[in-house]
Design a protein around this motif. Structure first.
Motif, PDB file in Angstrom:
ATOM      1  N   THR A   1      14.801  27.832  16.048  1.00 49.30           N
ATOM      2  CA  THR A   1      16.168  27.294  16.009  1.00 49.30           C
ATOM      3  C   THR A   1      16.263  26.236  14.901  1.00 49.30           C
ATOM      4  O   THR A   1      15.252  25.719  14.434  1.00 49.30           O
ATOM      5  N   GLU A   2      17.506  25.921  14.525  1.00 49.31           N
ATOM      6  CA  GLU A   2      17.749  24.809  13.616  1.00 49.31           C
ATOM      7  C   GLU A   2      18.943  24.013  14.111  1.00 49.31           C
ATOM      8  O   GLU A   2      19.926  24.584  14.574  1.00 49.31           O
ATOM      9  N   ALA A   3      18.876  22.674  13.979  1.00 46.42           N
ATOM     10  CA  ALA A   3      19.964  21.794  14.431  1.00 46.42           C
ATOM     11  C   ALA A   3      20.814  21.350  13.243  1.00 46.42           C
ATOM     12  O   ALA A   3      20.299  21.125  12.146  1.00 46.42           O
ATOM     13  N   TYR A   4      22.130  21.221  13.499  1.00 45.94           N
ATOM     14  CA  TYR A   4      23.079  20.722  12.483  1.00 45.94           C
ATOM     15  C   TYR A   4      24.074  19.809  13.173  1.00 45.94           C
ATOM     16  O   TYR A   4      24.451  20.061  14.315  1.00 45.94           O
ATOM     17  N   ASP A   5      24.496  18.732  12.507  1.00 48.25           N
ATOM     18  CA  ASP A   5      25.604  17.953  13.069  1.00 48.25           C
ATOM     19  C   ASP A   5      26.482  17.402  11.952  1.00 48.25           C
ATOM     20  O   ASP A   5      26.178  17.555  10.772  1.00 48.25           O
ATOM     21  N   GLN A   6      27.581  16.770  12.341  1.00 45.99           N
ATOM     22  CA  GLN A   6      28.603  16.464  11.339  1.00 45.99           C
ATOM     23  C   GLN A   6      28.150  15.433  10.308  1.00 45.99           C
ATOM     24  O   GLN A   6      28.659  15.387   9.201  1.00 45.99           O
ATOM     25  N   SER A   7      27.195  14.586  10.669  1.00 40.29           N
ATOM     26  CA  SER A   7      26.730  13.567   9.722  1.00 40.29           C
ATOM     27  C   SER A   7      25.733  14.142   8.729  1.00 40.29           C
ATOM     28  O   SER A   7      25.181  13.425   7.899  1.00 40.29           O
ATOM     29  N   ASP A   8      25.514  15.454   8.811  1.00 40.39           N
ATOM     30  CA  ASP A   8      24.459  16.131   8.092  1.00 40.39           C
ATOM     31  C   ASP A   8      25.043  16.902   6.905  1.00 40.39           C
ATOM     32  O   ASP A   8      25.809  17.836   7.083  1.00 40.39           O
ATOM     33  N   PRO A   9      24.700  16.521   5.680  1.00 38.96           N
ATOM     34  CA  PRO A   9      25.280  17.157   4.494  1.00 38.96           C
ATOM     35  C   PRO A   9      25.037  18.663   4.436  1.00 38.96           C
ATOM     36  O   PRO A   9      25.770  19.376   3.752  1.00 38.96           O
ATOM     37  N   ALA A  10      24.037  19.155   5.154  1.00 37.92           N
ATOM     38  CA  ALA A  10      23.735  20.584   5.119  1.00 37.92           C
ATOM     39  C   ALA A  10      24.581  21.370   6.115  1.00 37.92           C
ATOM     40  O   ALA A  10      24.556  22.594   6.123  1.00 37.92           O
ATOM     41  N   SER A  11      25.343  20.673   6.960  1.00 40.92           N
ATOM     42  CA  SER A  11      26.096  21.354   8.022  1.00 40.92           C
ATOM     43  C   SER A  11      27.447  21.859   7.539  1.00 40.92           C
ATOM     44  O   SER A  11      28.087  21.247   6.681  1.00 40.92           O
ATOM     45  N   HIS A  12      27.883  22.966   8.097  1.00 40.05           N
ATOM     46  CA  HIS A  12      29.226  23.481   7.807  1.00 40.05           C
ATOM     47  C   HIS A  12      30.300  22.472   8.189  1.00 40.05           C
ATOM     48  O   HIS A  12      31.403  22.514   7.666  1.00 40.05           O
ATOM     49  N   THR A  13      30.004  21.605   9.131  1.00 38.67           N
ATOM     50  CA  THR A  13      31.017  20.684   9.660  1.00 38.67           C
ATOM     51  C   THR A  13      31.045  19.354   8.919  1.00 38.67           C
ATOM     52  O   THR A  13      31.861  18.490   9.243  1.00 38.67           O
ATOM     53  N   PHE A  14      30.182  19.190   7.925  1.00 39.99           N
ATOM     54  CA  PHE A  14      30.070  17.911   7.226  1.00 39.99           C
ATOM     55  C   PHE A  14      31.411  17.466   6.641  1.00 39.99           C
ATOM     56  O   PHE A  14      31.768  16.294   6.695  1.00 39.99           O
ATOM     57  N   GLY A  15      32.174  18.394   6.117  1.00 36.41           N
ATOM     58  CA  GLY A  15      33.441  18.041   5.487  1.00 36.41           C
ATOM     59  C   GLY A  15      34.629  18.002   6.425  1.00 36.41           C
ATOM     60  O   GLY A  15      35.761  17.919   5.973  1.00 36.41           O
ATOM     61  N   GLY A  16      34.380  18.071   7.730  1.00 33.32           N
ATOM     62  CA  GLY A  16      35.475  18.032   8.690  1.00 33.32           C
ATOM     63  C   GLY A  16      35.851  19.415   9.193  1.00 33.32           C
ATOM     64  O   GLY A  16      35.271  20.421   8.785  1.00 33.32           O
ATOM     65  N   GLN A  17      36.817  19.455  10.088  1.00 31.03           N
ATOM     66  CA  GLN A  17      37.186  20.708  10.736  1.00 31.03           C
ATOM     67  C   GLN A  17      38.034  21.600   9.831  1.00 31.03           C
ATOM     68  O   GLN A  17      38.925  21.126   9.131  1.00 31.03           O
ATOM     69  N   THR A  18      37.732  22.898   9.837  1.00 29.37           N
ATOM     70  CA  THR A  18      38.501  23.908   9.106  1.00 29.37           C
ATOM     71  C   THR A  18      38.664  25.108  10.048  1.00 29.37           C
ATOM     72  O   THR A  18      38.027  25.153  11.104  1.00 29.37           O
ATOM     73  N   PRO A  19      39.505  26.080   9.673  1.00 27.16           N
ATOM     74  CA  PRO A  19      39.651  27.263  10.528  1.00 27.16           C
ATOM     75  C   PRO A  19      38.320  27.975  10.774  1.00 27.16           C
ATOM     76  O   PRO A  19      38.060  28.466  11.867  1.00 27.16           O
ATOM     77  N   ARG A  20      37.480  28.020   9.765  1.00 28.30           N
ATOM     78  CA  ARG A  20      36.220  28.738   9.914  1.00 28.30           C
ATOM     79  C   ARG A  20      35.293  28.060  10.912  1.00 28.30           C
ATOM     80  O   ARG A  20      34.716  28.716  11.770  1.00 28.30           O
ATOM     81  N   ASN A  21      35.127  26.756  10.820  1.00 29.04           N
ATOM     82  CA  ASN A  21      34.141  26.080  11.668  1.00 29.04           C
ATOM     83  C   ASN A  21      34.758  25.517  12.947  1.00 29.04           C
ATOM     84  O   ASN A  21      34.095  24.773  13.678  1.00 29.04           O
TER      85      ASN A  21
END
Length: 191
Positions: free
Chosen positions: A34-54
């Motif tokens: 597994t791999e973990a991601y969170d919003q404070s993480d530059p590698a995460s899809h959610t880093f730039g905030g909420q969008t329709p995709r994420n």
DNA sequence: AGTATGATTGCCT
DNA sequence: GGCAATCATACTG
């Protein structure tokens, strides 16, 4: 009892998931990577905030976040923390245990070791696609089974794969010694 | 409206 | 080891 506490931080959930069994319509296996991601993480899809995709990543914990990768693969995540945090865990590899014939047919491949060794392969083997995005993992077609308590799960960790940012964050988790990983973990550092 | 970019995989040299 | 496949999303003009 609750199998996994999805309201915990992503790196904690990622660790808890190792050794558990994930099934979709009765097909799947034991989670080994597994791999973990969170919003404070530059590698995460959610880093730039909420969008329709994420959007699903900002929904309730314990639900699925499914996205298309490179235009042809699906990747499967579990949403973590409380709604609004944009945190999740990418499932990267399973040890096939249930419905192996079905998975071989879907993948057009015999070799057991490669059936679910990688996020795109795992999703293809389990029949995961956009229709499962934002669906709760507690309900069909999903099923999550506890690790065998006697098994004594040993965990290894290392840097995540395929990202171009925050490459020093060791948020990739694996089942020690498993031959079903997408890639080997670096050898333990010498002391 | 046009373009750059992947949390990847499989096939080629 | 290198690179094409293939497309939704996000960003630029």
């Amino acid at each position: 009892m609750t199998l996994i506490d999805f309201s915990a931080p992503a790196h904690e959930v990622a660790r808890q998931l190792i050794g558990a069994t994930l099934l979709v319509d009765g097909v799947g296996g034991r989670i080994v990577e597994t791999e973990a991601y969170d919003q404070s993480d530059p590698a995460s899809h959610t880093f730039g905030g909420q969008t329709p995709r994420n959007g699903a990543m900002f929904g309730p914990p314990g639900h699925a976040y499914v996205y298309r990768s490179y235009g042809l693969h699906w990747c499967f995540n579990t949403v973590c923390r409380e709604a609004g945090h944009g945190a999740g865990v990418l499932l990267r590899a399973l040890e096939p245990t249930h419905g192996i014939a079905t998975m071989r047919a879907r993948r057009g491949l015999q070799e057991l070791r490669l059936l679910c060794a990688g996020p795109g392969r795992l999703a293809q083997a389990l029949g995961i696609d956009a229709r499962l995005n934002a669906q709760p993992l507690a309900l069909p077609p999903f099923e999550l089974l506890a690790p065998d308590a006697a098994a004594g799960v040993e965990i290894v960790l290392g840097p995540r794969i395929g990202i171009s940012k925050a490459m020093d964050v060791p948020w990739r988790f694996g089942l020690k010694g498993s031959r079903y990983l997408s890639r080997a973990f670096a050898a333990a550092p010498r002391s």
